[in-house]
Scaffold this motif. Structure first.
Motif, PDB file in Angstrom:
ATOM      1  N   UNK A  15     -12.385   2.085 -37.978  1.00  0.00           N
ATOM      2  CA  UNK A  15     -13.644   2.133 -38.727  1.00  0.00           C
ATOM      3  C   UNK A  15     -13.897   0.848 -39.510  1.00  0.00           C
ATOM      4  N   UNK A  16     -13.244  -0.237 -39.117  1.00  0.00           N
ATOM      5  CA  UNK A  16     -13.353  -1.483 -39.883  1.00  0.00           C
ATOM      6  C   UNK A  16     -14.786  -1.983 -39.976  1.00  0.00           C
ATOM      7  N   UNK A  17     -15.618  -1.662 -38.988  1.00  0.00           N
ATOM      8  CA  UNK A  17     -16.992  -2.179 -39.020  1.00  0.00           C
ATOM      9  C   UNK A  17     -17.831  -1.521 -40.109  1.00  0.00           C
ATOM     10  N   UNK A  18     -17.288  -0.485 -40.744  1.00  0.00           N
ATOM     11  CA  UNK A  18     -18.029   0.168 -41.830  1.00  0.00           C
ATOM     12  C   UNK A  18     -17.616  -0.356 -43.211  1.00  0.00           C
ATOM     13  N   UNK A  19     -16.786  -1.402 -43.220  1.00  0.00           N
ATOM     14  CA  UNK A  19     -16.409  -2.041 -44.482  1.00  0.00           C
ATOM     15  C   UNK A  19     -17.431  -3.116 -44.833  1.00  0.00           C
ATOM     16  N   UNK A  20     -18.679  -2.700 -44.946  1.00  0.00           N
ATOM     17  CA  UNK A  20     -19.754  -3.685 -45.123  1.00  0.00           C
ATOM     18  C   UNK A  20     -20.546  -3.411 -46.392  1.00  0.00           C
ATOM     19  N   UNK A  21     -21.556  -2.578 -46.301  1.00  0.00           N
ATOM     20  CA  UNK A  21     -22.454  -2.325 -47.423  1.00  0.00           C
ATOM     21  C   UNK A  21     -21.685  -1.741 -48.603  1.00  0.00           C
ATOM     22  N   UNK A  50     -17.273   6.360 -45.471  1.00  0.00           N
ATOM     23  CA  UNK A  50     -17.987   7.620 -45.254  1.00  0.00           C
ATOM     24  C   UNK A  50     -19.487   7.424 -45.434  1.00  0.00           C
ATOM     25  N   UNK A  51     -19.898   6.800 -46.512  1.00  0.00           N
ATOM     26  CA  UNK A  51     -21.332   6.610 -46.776  1.00  0.00           C
ATOM     27  C   UNK A  51     -21.971   5.766 -45.680  1.00  0.00           C
ATOM     28  N   UNK A  52     -21.336   4.689 -45.277  1.00  0.00           N
ATOM     29  CA  UNK A  52     -21.918   3.831 -44.252  1.00  0.00           C
ATOM     30  C   UNK A  52     -22.026   4.537 -42.905  1.00  0.00           C
ATOM     31  N   UNK A  53     -21.055   5.370 -42.570  1.00  0.00           N
ATOM     32  CA  UNK A  53     -21.137   6.152 -41.333  1.00  0.00           C
ATOM     33  C   UNK A  53     -22.236   7.204 -41.432  1.00  0.00           C
TER      34      UNK A  53
END
Length: 364
Positions: free
Chosen positions: A32-38, A309-312
């Motif tokens: 899930x590394x791509x969700x370490x953004x916003x 969780x929020x980004x997903x």
């Protein structure tokens, strides 16, 4: 002649490889590394740590039993100390015991609370400590913020009960609360679900279950410092080990254990795959969920659990918001008024709830 130990060594290496393969391909979750953004909305990002942090930590230390006691004695004592953590507080709310089809709890009503506006609150405590009594600082505030009644559930704890026990209790309570209020049987007009830490995990699992069961969705949900990934894959689990004043000391003992071993331990203890959305909601279907507010500290180990969780959820089309505070504790909301960040967080929760399910104005 083949040395006797070579077949034994080969068998041992084979078992290790099998165990690693099971952990990697059956127990672990997707990357899930791509969700370490916003990073969402950030508060107090440049403010130094609050002077009240020392008072909060001193209070927390009083919930720890003396060193040297056997574990069989430590856990009951720790539960009692945790329940009495804020025993000197005087609340404006009323607290009334209730039995939810065999599960204990209490109704929390702030002055003027509308019994048809209901919140199911699921307390934290790592699934081993905590109760409605320990969390009255939070539940009384949620009653005031929602303008309604809060059902604080005393769900079953581990290790006396299996990991599924609190999940089942939360589901039972949600169904029950839809049709029962403080005054007896009556349908709810507004429904909220909230929880902190372990209770936040239960909340997120519950929201997906209610959707899949075709039950009435909550009007809104709030989770505080949620653990969303039982595989411990979030970067902040390691990165914030030293800055997390509450969870860091607890997890330091297992911080250097290989993650494959931790996955096996979790599986054997709970009987549930660590990547199962039942215990790791970040890996589930996050579409068609109710409006959700997630609050977390940027310096706690669960920061990236919340962020991922929020980004997903947002990617799946669900209305989720992330708010974070710097230099504060895991579930700092319970330390009010010691920490000014708690009052700031409650103010944001109040705005969110008022936007999603405003109270009816009284007739002039």
């Amino acid at each position: 002649m083949t040395p006797w130990y070579l077949p034994v060594l080969g068998a041992g290496l084979g078992l290790v490889l099998v165990a690693w393969a099971v952990a990697a391909f059956y127990l672990d979750g997707a990357d899930l590394a791509r969700y370490d953004t916003d990073r969402g909305e950030r508060f107090a990002s440049h403010r130094p740590a609050s002077p009240g942090l020392d008072d909060a930590m001193a209070r927390l230390a009083r919930a720890e039993p003396p060193a040297g006691l056997p574990e069989a004695q430590r856990l009951p004592l720790r539960r009692g100390l945790f329940d009495r953590l804020f025993s000197e507080r005087v609340f404006a709310a009323s607290f009334t015991p209730v039995a939810v089809d065999g599960v204990k709890g209490e109704w929390v009503l702030a002055p003027g609370a509308d019994p048809q506006r209901r919140t199911l609150y699921l307390h934290g405590g790592g699934f081993v400590v905590g109760s409605p009594l320990s969390h009255r600082t939070i539940t009384s505030r949620f009653s005031a913020l929602t303008g309604g009644a809060v059902l604080a559930l005393d769900y079953r704890l581990m290790p006396e009960h299996k990991r599924m026990a609190p999940v089942e209790d939360a589901r039972l309570a949600y169904r029950w609360m839809l049709e029962h209020g403080p005054a007896g049987r009556a349908p709810a007009q507004a429904v909220f679900v909230a929880g902190d830490s372990a209770g936040a995990n239960l909340t997120l699992s519950l929201l997906a279950w209610a959707r899949d069961q075709g039950l009435r969705n909550a009007d809104a949900a709030v989770v505080l410092s949620p653990p969303t990934d039982a595989t411990f894959a979030s970067p902040s689990i390691q990165a914030n080990l030293d800055s997390d004043l509450m969870l860091g000391p607890v997890f330091r003992k297992i911080a250097h254990i290989p993650r494959a071993v931790v996955l096996w331990i979790n599986w054997l203890q709970s009987g549930i795959r660590p990547c199962d959305p039942l215990v790791s909601p970040v890996y589930g279907d996050l579409s068609r969920l109710p409006p959700l507010l997630v609050q977390v500290s940027e310096t706690e180990m669960l920061y990236d659990d919340a962020r991922r969780y929020v980004n997903r959820a947002r990617e799946a089309g669900s209305p989720a918001r992330l708010q974070s505070w710097n230099h504060t504790l895991h579930v700092w909301h319970i330390f009010n008024p010691e920490l000014p960040e708690a009052e700031e967080a409650y103010a944001e929760i109040g705005k969110f709830l008022a936007d999603e399910a405003p109270q009816r104005k009284a007739a002039p």
